[in-house]
Design a protein around this motif. Structure first.
Motif, mmCIF file in Angstrom:
data_model
loop_
_atom_site.group_PDB
_atom_site.id
_atom_site.type_symbol
_atom_site.label_atom_id
_atom_site.label_comp_id
_atom_site.label_asym_id
_atom_site.label_seq_id
_atom_site.Cartn_x
_atom_site.Cartn_y
_atom_site.Cartn_z
ATOM 1 N N SER A 43 0.267 4.610 -2.218
ATOM 2 C CA SER A 43 -1.134 4.765 -2.613
ATOM 3 C C SER A 43 -1.919 5.354 -1.456
ATOM 4 O O SER A 43 -1.791 4.910 -0.307
ATOM 5 C CB SER A 43 -1.736 3.406 -2.992
ATOM 6 O OG SER A 43 -3.125 3.515 -3.209
ATOM 7 N N LYS A 44 -2.734 6.388 -1.719
ATOM 8 C CA LYS A 44 -3.535 7.021 -0.675
ATOM 9 C C LYS A 44 -4.921 6.408 -0.556
ATOM 10 O O LYS A 44 -5.700 6.784 0.309
ATOM 11 C CB LYS A 44 -3.651 8.522 -0.944
ATOM 12 C CG LYS A 44 -2.325 9.267 -0.794
ATOM 13 C CD LYS A 44 -2.509 10.765 -0.883
ATOM 14 C CE LYS A 44 -1.182 11.481 -0.664
ATOM 15 N NZ LYS A 44 -1.327 12.962 -0.697
ATOM 16 N N ARG B 188 -2.488 4.864 3.606
ATOM 17 C CA ARG B 188 -3.504 5.866 3.268
ATOM 18 C C ARG B 188 -2.963 7.285 3.476
ATOM 19 O O ARG B 188 -3.692 8.188 3.832
ATOM 20 C CB ARG B 188 -4.778 5.649 4.083
ATOM 21 C CG ARG B 188 -5.516 4.353 3.811
ATOM 22 C CD ARG B 188 -6.723 4.197 4.698
ATOM 23 N NE ARG B 188 -7.656 5.312 4.528
ATOM 24 C CZ ARG B 188 -8.635 5.621 5.381
ATOM 25 N NH1 ARG B 188 -8.770 4.927 6.493
ATOM 26 N NH2 ARG B 188 -9.444 6.615 5.145
ATOM 27 N N TYR C 265 0.803 -1.223 0.000
ATOM 28 C CA TYR C 265 0.000 0.000 0.000
ATOM 29 C C TYR C 265 0.838 1.277 0.000
ATOM 30 O O TYR C 265 0.310 2.371 -0.199
ATOM 31 C CB TYR C 265 -0.943 0.030 1.211
ATOM 32 C CG TYR C 265 -0.265 -0.184 2.552
ATOM 33 C CD1 TYR C 265 0.480 0.821 3.163
ATOM 34 C CD2 TYR C 265 -0.389 -1.394 3.216
ATOM 35 C CE1 TYR C 265 1.100 0.622 4.375
ATOM 36 C CE2 TYR C 265 0.215 -1.613 4.444
ATOM 37 C CZ TYR C 265 0.960 -0.603 5.024
ATOM 38 O OH TYR C 265 1.565 -0.809 6.234
#
Length: 358
Positions: free
Chosen positions: A104-105, A172, A101
């Motif tokens: 990637s937001k 996030r 992840y």
């Protein structure tokens, strides 16, 4: 790091008994007094004492109650938490593997629960052992005048020196390596220039990604000298975690965790935050099952070889939660204080193995 979630649950029964009391000749009446539950000395808000004959005991208990109320008033007069200056994100050496992840937001898709074979269990034990060691180290840094940013930097360095990646960093868009939640901050506090003061409390939430496995744990620490009422609150919050874990084993309904925690919290006169949940953890940072910490009627059973977090958050007063504009920092609406304790556990046939217990 607590997962986001909500669930509907019935209010725990006021008839709950958190211990066995010996029969007494004189009638009982409820007061706020001292009680010993599961070997721990805590001052609950709901207990019992003899209503006649031992009047000197009642006088002593009234003094304790008065002291508690004065301590509570003193705590509530502390300045509200304010946003500090967030320093730039710390670098991670290129040779350390990143979770998928990072960069990637968006919110990663929630996958099914994670079951581990022998190799997976070995990986989880290693990651969780590191997280526990890091949390212990972080706790030694808690003292008046230190900033939460300084704690984050020291912890970040320890994690990368161990060849691991700090799981929250880049999740996030989260800008730091740990979460630091001070006083009324319920969870997900972003480390910044805020200086701790004598009498504060701070939850430090540590998650690491080591050799493809995540391990997470958190604890609420006292900074300097805190009021007795705060000590009792922290003891109760930690005991709620322990009681929730105690019911876990292969084949047990997940809902038993929330029922056990909420009953004990209610007994002590505190409140469980329903908005945030525990979650599956392993090769994926967050996954099913979602573990509700309040009374609920959700279905689903634990399975041997499964790993997930139990991480109840308690507040001293019944209140709503408000999230700041940063999208992470969540505080109580009325400024009442919150405390959280967390472990990652492995479900076994006859019980659990607490992977983040030193």
């Amino acid at each position: 790091m607590a997962g986001l979630g909500a669930g509907l649950g019935a209010r725990p029964s006021a008839a709950f008994e958190a211990g066995r009391f010996q029969p007494l000749a004189a009638p009982l009446r409820p007061v706020r007094s001292v009680c010993i539950v599961a070997g721990k000395f805590i001052v609950p808000k709901r207990c019992f004492t003899v209503s006649s004959r031992l009047t000197w005991v009642e006088d002593e208990l009234m003094e304790i109650r008065k002291s508690q109320e004065q301590s509570s008033i003193k705590s509530k007069k502390r300045p509200p938490l304010r946003r500090g200056k967030v320093s730039p994100q710390l670098p991670v050496p290129g040779h350390i593997p990143r979770p998928s992840y990072v960069g990637s937001k968006g919110l990663p898709e929630l996958c099914k629960g994670q079951l581990h074979d022998a190799q997976g269990i070995t990986g989880m034990r290693a990651a969780c052992k590191l997280a526990a060691r890091v949390l212990d180290f972080a706790g030694t840094l808690v003292k008046p005048s230190i900033t939460t940013n300084e704690i984050d930097a020291a912890v970040h360095n320890m994690i990368i020196e161990a060849g691991a990646y700090p799981s929250p960093l880049g999740y996030r868009g989260f800008p730091k390596s740990i979460c630091t939640s001070v006083n009324e901050c319920v969870c997900h506090g972003i480390p910044d220039s805020t200086q701790l003061q004598n009498g504060d409390i701070i939850n430090i939430d540590v998650n690491v990604f080591l050799n493809g496995y995540h391990g997470g744990t958190s604890r609420t620490f006292a900074c300097g000298q805190v009021d007795d009422s705060i000590k009792h609150f922290l003891n109760a919050a930690e005991e709620c975690l322990e009681k929730g874990i105690s019911v876990c084993r292969d084949g047990v309904n997940y809902r038993k965790i929330g029922k056990k925690i909420s009953k004990l919290a209610y007994f002590y006169g505190y409140y469980v935050v329903e908005r945030f949940v525990g979650h599956g953890i392993g090769t994926t940072y967050h996954s099913e099952p979602l573990i509700l910490h309040h009374a609920n009627e959700n279905s689903g059973r634990m399975v041997e070889g499964q790993t997930f977090t139990v991480e109840p958050i308690l507040t001293m007063e019944k209140t709503e939660c408000v999230t700041w504009e940063d999208g992470w920092t969540t505080v109580t609406a009325d400024g009442s204080w919150a405390a959280q304790f967390e472990h990652t556990i492995l479900v076994t046939r006859n019980g659990v193995e607490i992977l983040t217990k030193v």
